[in-house]
Design a protein around this motif. Sequence first.
Motif, PDB file in Angstrom:
ATOM      1  N   VAL A 251       6.975   4.573 -65.569  1.00  0.00           N
ATOM      2  CA  VAL A 251       8.062   5.004 -64.689  1.00  0.00           C
ATOM      3  C   VAL A 251       7.511   5.901 -63.583  1.00  0.00           C
ATOM      4  CG1 VAL A 251      10.174   6.409 -64.564  1.00  0.00           C
ATOM      5  CG2 VAL A 251       9.895   4.725 -66.402  1.00  0.00           C
ATOM      6  N   ALA A 252       6.665   6.865 -63.957  1.00  0.00           N
ATOM      7  CA  ALA A 252       6.070   7.777 -62.968  1.00  0.00           C
ATOM      8  C   ALA A 252       5.245   6.994 -61.950  1.00  0.00           C
ATOM      9  CB  ALA A 252       5.214   8.822 -63.677  1.00  0.00           C
ATOM     10  N   TYR A 253       4.481   6.012 -62.398  1.00  0.00           N
ATOM     11  CA  TYR A 253       3.631   5.213 -61.512  1.00  0.00           C
ATOM     12  C   TYR A 253       4.469   4.434 -60.501  1.00  0.00           C
ATOM     13  CZ  TYR A 253       0.452   1.479 -60.051  1.00  0.00           C
ATOM     14  OH  TYR A 253      -0.281   0.591 -59.318  1.00  0.00           O
ATOM     15  N   TYR A 254       5.481   3.731 -61.005  1.00  0.00           N
ATOM     16  CA  TYR A 254       6.284   2.914 -60.092  1.00  0.00           C
ATOM     17  C   TYR A 254       7.131   3.776 -59.154  1.00  0.00           C
ATOM     18  CZ  TYR A 254       4.624  -1.347 -62.175  1.00  0.00           C
ATOM     19  OH  TYR A 254       3.805  -2.385 -62.580  1.00  0.00           O
TER      20      TYR A 254
ATOM     21  N   THR B 262      -2.313   3.544 -70.266  1.00  0.00           N
ATOM     22  CA  THR B 262      -1.408   4.682 -70.080  1.00  0.00           C
ATOM     23  C   THR B 262      -2.104   5.809 -69.316  1.00  0.00           C
ATOM     24  OG1 THR B 262      -0.290   4.077 -72.135  1.00  0.00           O
ATOM     25  CG2 THR B 262       0.141   6.280 -71.284  1.00  0.00           C
ATOM     26  N   ALA B 263      -3.326   6.119 -69.691  1.00  0.00           N
ATOM     27  CA  ALA B 263      -4.086   7.170 -69.002  1.00  0.00           C
ATOM     28  C   ALA B 263      -4.359   6.792 -67.542  1.00  0.00           C
ATOM     29  CB  ALA B 263      -5.388   7.453 -69.741  1.00  0.00           C
ATOM     30  N   ALA B 264      -4.680   5.520 -67.295  1.00  0.00           N
ATOM     31  CA  ALA B 264      -4.946   5.063 -65.928  1.00  0.00           C
ATOM     32  C   ALA B 264      -3.683   5.158 -65.073  1.00  0.00           C
ATOM     33  CB  ALA B 264      -5.475   3.631 -65.941  1.00  0.00           C
ATOM     34  N   LEU B 265      -2.537   4.838 -65.657  1.00  0.00           N
ATOM     35  CA  LEU B 265      -1.271   4.974 -64.929  1.00  0.00           C
ATOM     36  C   LEU B 265      -1.022   6.434 -64.549  1.00  0.00           C
ATOM     37  CD1 LEU B 265       0.962   2.550 -67.012  1.00  0.00           C
ATOM     38  CD2 LEU B 265       0.373   2.286 -64.587  1.00  0.00           C
ATOM     39  N   ALA B 266      -1.289   7.341 -65.483  1.00  0.00           N
ATOM     40  CA  ALA B 266      -1.086   8.772 -65.207  1.00  0.00           C
ATOM     41  C   ALA B 266      -2.033   9.246 -64.101  1.00  0.00           C
ATOM     42  CB  ALA B 266      -1.300   9.587 -66.485  1.00  0.00           C
ATOM     43  N   ARG B 267      -3.302   8.835 -64.150  1.00  0.00           N
ATOM     44  CA  ARG B 267      -4.271   9.230 -63.119  1.00  0.00           C
ATOM     45  C   ARG B 267      -3.887   8.685 -61.752  1.00  0.00           C
ATOM     46  NH1 ARG B 267      -7.876   7.936 -67.154  1.00  0.00           N
ATOM     47  NH2 ARG B 267      -8.326   5.919 -66.190  1.00  0.00           N
ATOM     48  N   LYS B 268      -3.519   7.396 -61.710  1.00  0.00           N
ATOM     49  CA  LYS B 268      -3.161   6.762 -60.438  1.00  0.00           C
ATOM     50  C   LYS B 268      -1.903   7.389 -59.865  1.00  0.00           C
ATOM     51  CE  LYS B 268      -4.011   3.651 -57.327  1.00  0.00           C
ATOM     52  NZ  LYS B 268      -5.209   3.668 -56.500  1.00  0.00           N
ATOM     53  N   THR B 269      -0.964   7.755 -60.729  1.00  0.00           N
ATOM     54  CA  THR B 269       0.247   8.427 -60.262  1.00  0.00           C
ATOM     55  C   THR B 269      -0.119   9.731 -59.572  1.00  0.00           C
ATOM     56  OG1 THR B 269       1.583   7.439 -62.026  1.00  0.00           O
ATOM     57  CG2 THR B 269       2.431   9.461 -61.027  1.00  0.00           C
ATOM     58  N   ALA B 270      -1.005  10.503 -60.175  1.00  0.00           N
ATOM     59  CA  ALA B 270      -1.427  11.786 -59.578  1.00  0.00           C
ATOM     60  C   ALA B 270      -2.089  11.541 -58.227  1.00  0.00           C
ATOM     61  CB  ALA B 270      -2.359  12.514 -60.533  1.00  0.00           C
ATOM     62  N   GLU B 271      -2.900  10.489 -58.122  1.00  0.00           N
ATOM     63  CA  GLU B 271      -3.538  10.160 -56.838  1.00  0.00           C
ATOM     64  C   GLU B 271      -2.507   9.798 -55.776  1.00  0.00           C
ATOM     65  OE1 GLU B 271      -6.392   6.987 -57.166  1.00  0.00           O
ATOM     66  OE2 GLU B 271      -7.370   7.937 -58.887  1.00  0.00           O
TER      67      GLU B 271
END
Length: 161
Positions: free
Chosen positions: A31-34, A148-157
């Motif tokens: 959800v955060a990523y999208y 899941t970790a990659a989604l969190a990192r990409k969201t932060a970027e």
Amino acid sequence: MSAAKSEAQATSGDSPAPVVICGAGIIGCSVAYYLAKRGVRSILLERVSVASAASGKAGGFLALDWCSGALNSLARESFRLHEELASELGADVIDYRRLDTLSVVFGNSSQSHSGASDLPDWVTGRVTECGLLGSQSSTAQVHPGKLTAALARKTAELVGS
């Protein structure tokens, strides 16, 4: 930031308040990523760490066409989105791969199945039945914790935090 200041910003046209997401598992991070892809900031709240429970321990098996009825279209969309995420995040980063899925039955019989020679080398023992359940066009696997970790990192970027 106080709740009053956050509300004031949201109504005054300044930066809108971020969306608060409870849980940094696969659903929360997705959800955060999208949202981030659409320019919406979010805050992930997690008691332990990203993918610390089921999202870091699941099998990650993906099947294109193993569902029927109402779930069929959801399974197909999920399969497509996982491949899209592998492209966006890096298939090697999330351990995404297409694969053949086999059904193998082992037994005590002295007679092996005639199709046993088609099995991968790592399958050992007396195979009494074997068959292809899914091919590389219809089954895949991903590492849920890494995804899941990659989604969190990409969201932060994406949101610059």
